[in-house]
Enzyme design. Structure first.
Site: not given
Length: 432
Positions: A80, A383
């Site tokens: 990510c 994330h």
């Protein structure tokens, strides 16, 4: 398919072969299997795409139906950090268009041309092109594809030329961005496909004019877009001797001032709100260096106490601001979770310039193009997602998922990296 991918991950570290070339034969056999699987998979996806309706990609905007043309990026295993940076860069139009307009470089020829290939250490570095894989990835975005694009080829090239990012652990998005831009810059200087970088850059007059910021050699589109220059001014507190030097930069890393570090949300009432201007002022204000940073004064002939101040001597076309949310304590790297207020448009950089009188009335104004956000507590976990503006609309990029969002949501984000684009046309707006 899973076994083949596992093999290729191992193969990157297989160097020696047998006398009969058995390892190479296994490679060729697996490559044929992979190409066959890829062809059938592509055919299946095309059929699925043709038979599916476009309703999932139609959204109501201002009462009319419009197609959502953004394409997500598959997460290949904690990637990510890479996806958020790629989506942000894909929405910086001048930068993205330059790469998309480059001629394609065929890394393989003959019957394998156009097929997906995996690069291994035994193949050497000659056929690896970061510029080419970056170009292909940018071309795959914003074409209206319903299925997320898988940046496998780019990621394998990243593994090849950036050993720090090998493996599938979470990485720092800012560190990746700097490595990516540096390596694109170096490869572009070398030329590709028989065309020198300087010729290609000269063909784009909007980039070649006022393009004097060079980092590690000749200028490229990287320095033409992101390159600025800082003046670093140091004064000896004992004799008053002043030392100046100019440092090129591709981004500015800003501290979040310590007095704001306990204020975590936008609506928290205790104390004043931290703004981007506070961070910029902290970066450029006069600072007395501590005992560990004594300045070697050439007049005193020894290290002395001194002050330091930064001025911006040249602003870039795209101003990239990195908020330093991760810092080391005695044993751990902690995250500063403070909310920092930032403007969507009209960021005025004039007061940080060395010679503001030489700037036009609107030449120092910047509008936000993209924001990278880190969700979670640690640099090695959590994330990354990105918000970016495209043709007047804001999108949220969360790996494979892309959703239309609004300005109110964007301004609430706890920004980690901000991309501001120099304003071109005159328009009234609020300043920072």
């Amino acid at each position: 398919s899973l076994n083949i991918k596992s093999y290729y991950r191992c193969d990157d570290f297989v160097v020696n072969d047998t006398k009969l070339g058995l390892v190479q034969k296994v490679r060729e056999h697996l490559q044929n299997l992979e190409n066959s699987a890829f062809t059938s998979d592509r055919h299946r996806k095309r059929k699925l795409l043709e038979n599916s309706s476009l309703n999932s990609k139609l959204l109501k905007v201002n009462g009319s139906t419009t197609a959502l043309c953004a394409t997500g990026l598959r997460n290949l295993g904690n990637t990510c950090f890479m996806n958020a940076i790629l989506q942000s860069l894909s929405n910086i139009q001048q930068f993205c268009c330059y790469f998309k307009e480059l001629p394609a470089v065929e890394l393989r020829n003959g019957k394998t041309a156009g097929r997906r290939t995996y690069h291994t250490r035994s193949q050497g570095d000659n056929n690896v092109s970061l510029v080419e894989e970056f170009r292909k990835t940018l071309c795959a975005l914003w074409q209206g594809s319903q299925t997320a694009f898988s940046p496998e080829s780019l990621f394998y090239v990243v593994w090849k030329i950036m050993p720090n990012f090998r493996g599938y652990q979470q990485q720092d998005a800012h560190e990746f961005m700097r490595y990516l831009l540096d390596h694109l810059h170096l490869e572009l200087q070398g030329g590709f496909n028989g065309v020198s970088r300087s010729v290609i850059l000269q063909e784009n007059s909007s980039l070649s004019a006022s393009n004097k910021c060079c980092i590690n050699g000749a200028s490229t589109v990287v320095t033409a877009i992101f390159g600025g220059i800082l003046q670093n001014e140091v004064n000896c507190l004992i004799c008053g001797t002043e030392s100046r030097k100019f440092d090129p930069f591709l981004d500015l890393s800003l501290d979040i001032p310590s007095q704001f570090r306990n204020k975590r949300t936008k609506n928290q009432e205790n104390g004043p709100m931290c703004t981007l201007r506070d961070c910029l002022r902290s970066f450029t204000d006069l600072e007395e260096l501590d005992e560990t940073e004594l300045y070697m004064c050439h007049k005193c002939k020894k290290k002395q106490k001194s002050t330091k101040k930064f001025w911006i001597q040249k602003l870039p076309k795209v101003l990239c601001l990195h908020l330093k949310r991760f810092h080391w304590t005695a044993y751990l790297r902690n995250k500063v979770d403070t909310y920092v207020e930032f403007p969507l448009r009209g960021l005025d950089m004039k007061c940080y310039l060395l010679e503001p009188e030489n700037s036009g009335p609107e030449s120092c104004l910047y509008d936000l193009a993209a924001v990278v956000v880190h969700h979670g507590s640690g640099v090695g976990s959590g994330h990354y997602t990105a918000y970016a503006a495209h043709e007047g609309r804001w999108f949220h990029f969360n790996d494979s998922t892309v959703t239309l969002t609004d300005e109110e949501t964007v301004v609430k984000a706890k920004a980690y990296i901000l991309f501001y684009v120099e304003r071109q046309a005159k328009s009234g707006s609020d300043k920072l």
